[in-house]
Scaffold this active site. Structure first.
Site, PDB file in Angstrom:
ATOM      1  N   ARG A 226      -0.147  -9.519  13.081  1.00 54.78           N
ATOM      2  CA  ARG A 226      -0.748  -8.464  12.254  1.00 54.78           C
ATOM      3  C   ARG A 226      -1.628  -9.056  11.163  1.00 54.78           C
ATOM      4  O   ARG A 226      -2.671  -8.496  10.825  1.00 54.78           O
ATOM      5  CB  ARG A 226       0.342  -7.578  11.649  1.00 54.78           C
ATOM      6  CG  ARG A 226       0.914  -6.596  12.672  1.00 54.78           C
ATOM      7  CD  ARG A 226       2.265  -6.056  12.267  1.00 54.78           C
ATOM      8  NE  ARG A 226       2.220  -5.286  11.048  1.00 54.78           N
ATOM      9  CZ  ARG A 226       3.277  -5.068  10.267  1.00 54.78           C
ATOM     10  NH1 ARG A 226       4.454  -5.579  10.578  1.00 54.78           N
ATOM     11  NH2 ARG A 226       3.155  -4.359   9.184  1.00 54.78           N
TER      12      ARG A 226
ATOM     13  N   ARG B 207      11.572  -2.165  10.753  1.00 53.26           N
ATOM     14  CA  ARG B 207      10.568  -1.824  11.757  1.00 53.26           C
ATOM     15  C   ARG B 207      10.466  -2.945  12.779  1.00 53.26           C
ATOM     16  O   ARG B 207      10.403  -4.101  12.401  1.00 53.26           O
ATOM     17  CB  ARG B 207       9.200  -1.650  11.076  1.00 53.26           C
ATOM     18  CG  ARG B 207       8.970  -0.245  10.591  1.00 53.26           C
ATOM     19  CD  ARG B 207       7.797  -0.186   9.661  1.00 53.26           C
ATOM     20  NE  ARG B 207       6.597  -0.888  10.151  1.00 53.26           N
ATOM     21  CZ  ARG B 207       5.461  -0.922   9.487  1.00 53.26           C
ATOM     22  NH1 ARG B 207       5.342  -0.308   8.339  1.00 53.26           N
ATOM     23  NH2 ARG B 207       4.436  -1.582   9.974  1.00 53.26           N
TER      24      ARG B 207
ATOM     25  N   ARG C 185      11.664  -5.802   4.266  1.00 52.75           N
ATOM     26  CA  ARG C 185      11.314  -4.375   4.225  1.00 52.75           C
ATOM     27  C   ARG C 185      12.251  -3.548   5.105  1.00 52.75           C
ATOM     28  O   ARG C 185      12.627  -3.949   6.196  1.00 52.75           O
ATOM     29  CB  ARG C 185       9.875  -4.201   4.709  1.00 52.75           C
ATOM     30  CG  ARG C 185       9.507  -2.739   4.922  1.00 52.75           C
ATOM     31  CD  ARG C 185       8.054  -2.491   4.789  1.00 52.75           C
ATOM     32  NE  ARG C 185       7.257  -3.096   5.848  1.00 52.75           N
ATOM     33  CZ  ARG C 185       5.935  -3.003   5.878  1.00 52.75           C
ATOM     34  NH1 ARG C 185       5.291  -2.355   4.920  1.00 52.75           N
ATOM     35  NH2 ARG C 185       5.260  -3.567   6.852  1.00 52.75           N
TER      36      ARG C 185
ATOM     37  N   ARG D 226      -9.212   0.778   8.984  1.00 62.79           N
ATOM     38  CA  ARG D 226      -8.806  -0.599   9.196  1.00 62.79           C
ATOM     39  C   ARG D 226      -9.845  -1.399   9.962  1.00 62.79           C
ATOM     40  O   ARG D 226      -9.629  -2.587  10.219  1.00 62.79           O
ATOM     41  CB  ARG D 226      -7.518  -0.621  10.008  1.00 62.79           C
ATOM     42  CG  ARG D 226      -6.261  -0.855   9.199  1.00 62.79           C
ATOM     43  CD  ARG D 226      -5.085  -0.746  10.162  1.00 62.79           C
ATOM     44  NE  ARG D 226      -3.954  -1.505   9.747  1.00 62.79           N
ATOM     45  CZ  ARG D 226      -2.906  -0.974   9.104  1.00 62.79           C
ATOM     46  NH1 ARG D 226      -2.897   0.292   8.768  1.00 62.79           N
ATOM     47  NH2 ARG D 226      -1.884  -1.725   8.794  1.00 62.79           N
TER      48      ARG D 226
ATOM     49  N   LYS E  37       0.825  -1.217   0.000  1.00 65.73           N
ATOM     50  CA  LYS E  37       0.000   0.000   0.000  1.00 65.73           C
ATOM     51  C   LYS E  37       0.855   1.261   0.000  1.00 65.73           C
ATOM     52  O   LYS E  37       0.624   2.171  -0.773  1.00 65.73           O
ATOM     53  CB  LYS E  37      -0.901   0.050   1.247  1.00 65.73           C
ATOM     54  CG  LYS E  37      -1.888  -1.067   1.374  1.00 65.73           C
ATOM     55  CD  LYS E  37      -2.778  -0.872   2.610  1.00 65.73           C
ATOM     56  CE  LYS E  37      -2.019  -0.906   3.926  1.00 65.73           C
ATOM     57  NZ  LYS E  37      -1.548  -2.232   4.332  1.00 65.73           N
TER      58      LYS E  37
HETATM   59  P1  ADP Z   1       1.297  -2.069   7.609  1.00 64.12           P
HETATM   60  O1  ADP Z   1       0.348  -1.577   6.567  1.00 64.12           O
HETATM   61  O2  ADP Z   1       2.511  -2.661   7.020  1.00 64.12           O
HETATM   62  O3  ADP Z   1       0.648  -2.909   8.660  1.00 64.12           O
HETATM   63  P2  ADP Z   1       1.267   0.518   8.899  1.00 64.12           P
HETATM   64  O4  ADP Z   1       2.465   1.381   8.940  1.00 64.12           O
HETATM   65  O5  ADP Z   1       0.121   0.938   8.069  1.00 64.12           O
HETATM   66  O6  ADP Z   1       1.844  -0.871   8.428  1.00 64.12           O
HETATM   67  O7  ADP Z   1       0.728   0.270  10.379  1.00 64.12           O
HETATM   68  C1  ADP Z   1       1.556  -0.127  11.425  1.00 64.12           C
HETATM   69  C2  ADP Z   1       0.770  -0.218  12.754  1.00 64.12           C
HETATM   70  O8  ADP Z   1       0.208   1.073  13.075  1.00 64.12           O
HETATM   71  C3  ADP Z   1      -0.415  -1.154  12.747  1.00 64.12           C
HETATM   72  O9  ADP Z   1      -0.037  -2.489  12.970  1.00 64.12           O
HETATM   73  C4  ADP Z   1      -1.256  -0.550  13.887  1.00 64.12           C
HETATM   74  O10 ADP Z   1      -0.746  -0.902  15.148  1.00 64.12           O
HETATM   75  C5  ADP Z   1      -1.068   0.926  13.703  1.00 64.12           C
HETATM   76  N1  ADP Z   1      -2.102   1.492  12.808  1.00 64.12           N
HETATM   77  C6  ADP Z   1      -1.903   2.092  11.598  1.00 64.12           C
HETATM   78  N2  ADP Z   1      -3.067   2.475  11.033  1.00 64.12           N
HETATM   79  C7  ADP Z   1      -4.052   2.104  11.909  1.00 64.12           C
HETATM   80  C8  ADP Z   1      -5.474   2.190  11.909  1.00 64.12           C
HETATM   81  N3  ADP Z   1      -6.160   2.762  10.894  1.00 64.12           N
HETATM   82  N4  ADP Z   1      -6.151   1.690  12.991  1.00 64.12           N
HETATM   83  C9  ADP Z   1      -5.498   1.139  14.017  1.00 64.12           C
HETATM   84  N5  ADP Z   1      -4.165   1.009  14.082  1.00 64.12           N
HETATM   85  C10 ADP Z   1      -3.434   1.488  13.050  1.00 64.12           C
END
Ligand code: ADP
Ligand code: ZN
Length: 210
Positions: free
Chosen positions: A167, A156, A123, A88, A13
């Site tokens: 996740r 990360r 990554r 999400r 994404k």
């Molecule tokens: P990825 O898409 O690889 O999981 P992100 O950087 O989008 O990585 O998200 C990393 C973490 O940030 C998630 O695992 C969560 O803990 C938190 N997070 C990000 N966006 C949201 C969201 N919309 N709702 C809840 N938690 C979020």
């Protein structure tokens, strides 16, 4: 164009968001990047969000909804934006609807779990500007150095294999139901994530045109 990019963690994404953002000249809003920034700066929000993120769980809805409400009010969002990593959960999507945000399209980048696990382990991200790289698929020009800002790339902590499994579990349980939500709204366009970044971009950009 108001866009949502959906897909499992590591589906690509963020990478596709960067490409669309440059092509359409609209900002990308990544809740993951915003939360990582808050963690780094040690703000109250960052302190609250930290343990959820480290454990691979979702940060509570009220926190991320607040982040998005503030961010979408900024003037650079007036002509459109790309949401990467939000919504999400169903309550997050409902909150977005209640804010009166009319989404044009939701692009779902589909990648199977095994591929995700393999990709995420390679990554690397820039701790300063948030740009993302991959040891095989998206190498920086100079090894381990960010092309954009020159900082040293890192892995990360939540890209550790155990956390990735958690996740993915959370994704299937809480985020995947959003697909039906946006199918019902007539907004979902599914794209099969490809091995090559540029192949995926072609499919994503094509999905924006028809
Ligand atoms: P990825 O898409 O690889 O999981 P992100 O950087 O989008 O990585 O998200 C990393 C973490 O940030 C998630 O695992 C969560 O803990 C938190 N997070 C990000 N966006 C949201 C969201 N919309 N709702 C809840 N938690 C979020
Ligand atoms: Zn950088």
């Amino acid at each position: 164009m108001r866009l949502i990019l959906m897909g499992a963690p590591g589906a690509g994404k963020g990478t596709q968001a960067e490409i669309i953002s440059e092509t359409l000249r609209i900002p990308t809003i990544s809740t993951g990047n915003i939360i990582r920034e808050a963690l780094k700066s040690g703000s109250a929000m960052g302190r609250k969000a930290k343990q959820y993120m480290v454990d691979g769980r979702l940060v509570p809805d009220d926190i991320v909804i607040g982040i998005i409400r503030d961010r979408l009010a900024q003037p650079d969002c007036a002509n459109g934006f790309i949401l990467d990593g939000f919504p999400r959960t169903i309550p997050q999507a409902e909150a977005l609807d209640r804010m009166g945000v009319d989404i044009d399209r939701v692009i779902d980048i589909e990648v199977d779990d095994e591929t995700i696990a393999r990709r995420v382990s390679g990554r690397r991200i820039c701790p300063s500007c948030g740009a993302s790289y991959h040891v095989d698929y998206k190498r920086p020009t100079v090894e381990d150095i960010c092309d954009r800002c020159g900082d040293t790339l890192v892995q990360r902590p939540d890209d550790h294999p155990d956390t990735v499994r958690e996740r993915l579990r959370v994704y299937h349980e809480q985020t995947e139901p959003l697909k039906s939500y946006y199918v019902a709204a007539g907004k979902l366009y599914a794209v099969e994530g490809q091995e090559e970044i540029s192949d995926t971009s072609r499919l994503v950009l094509a999905a924006l045109e028809n």
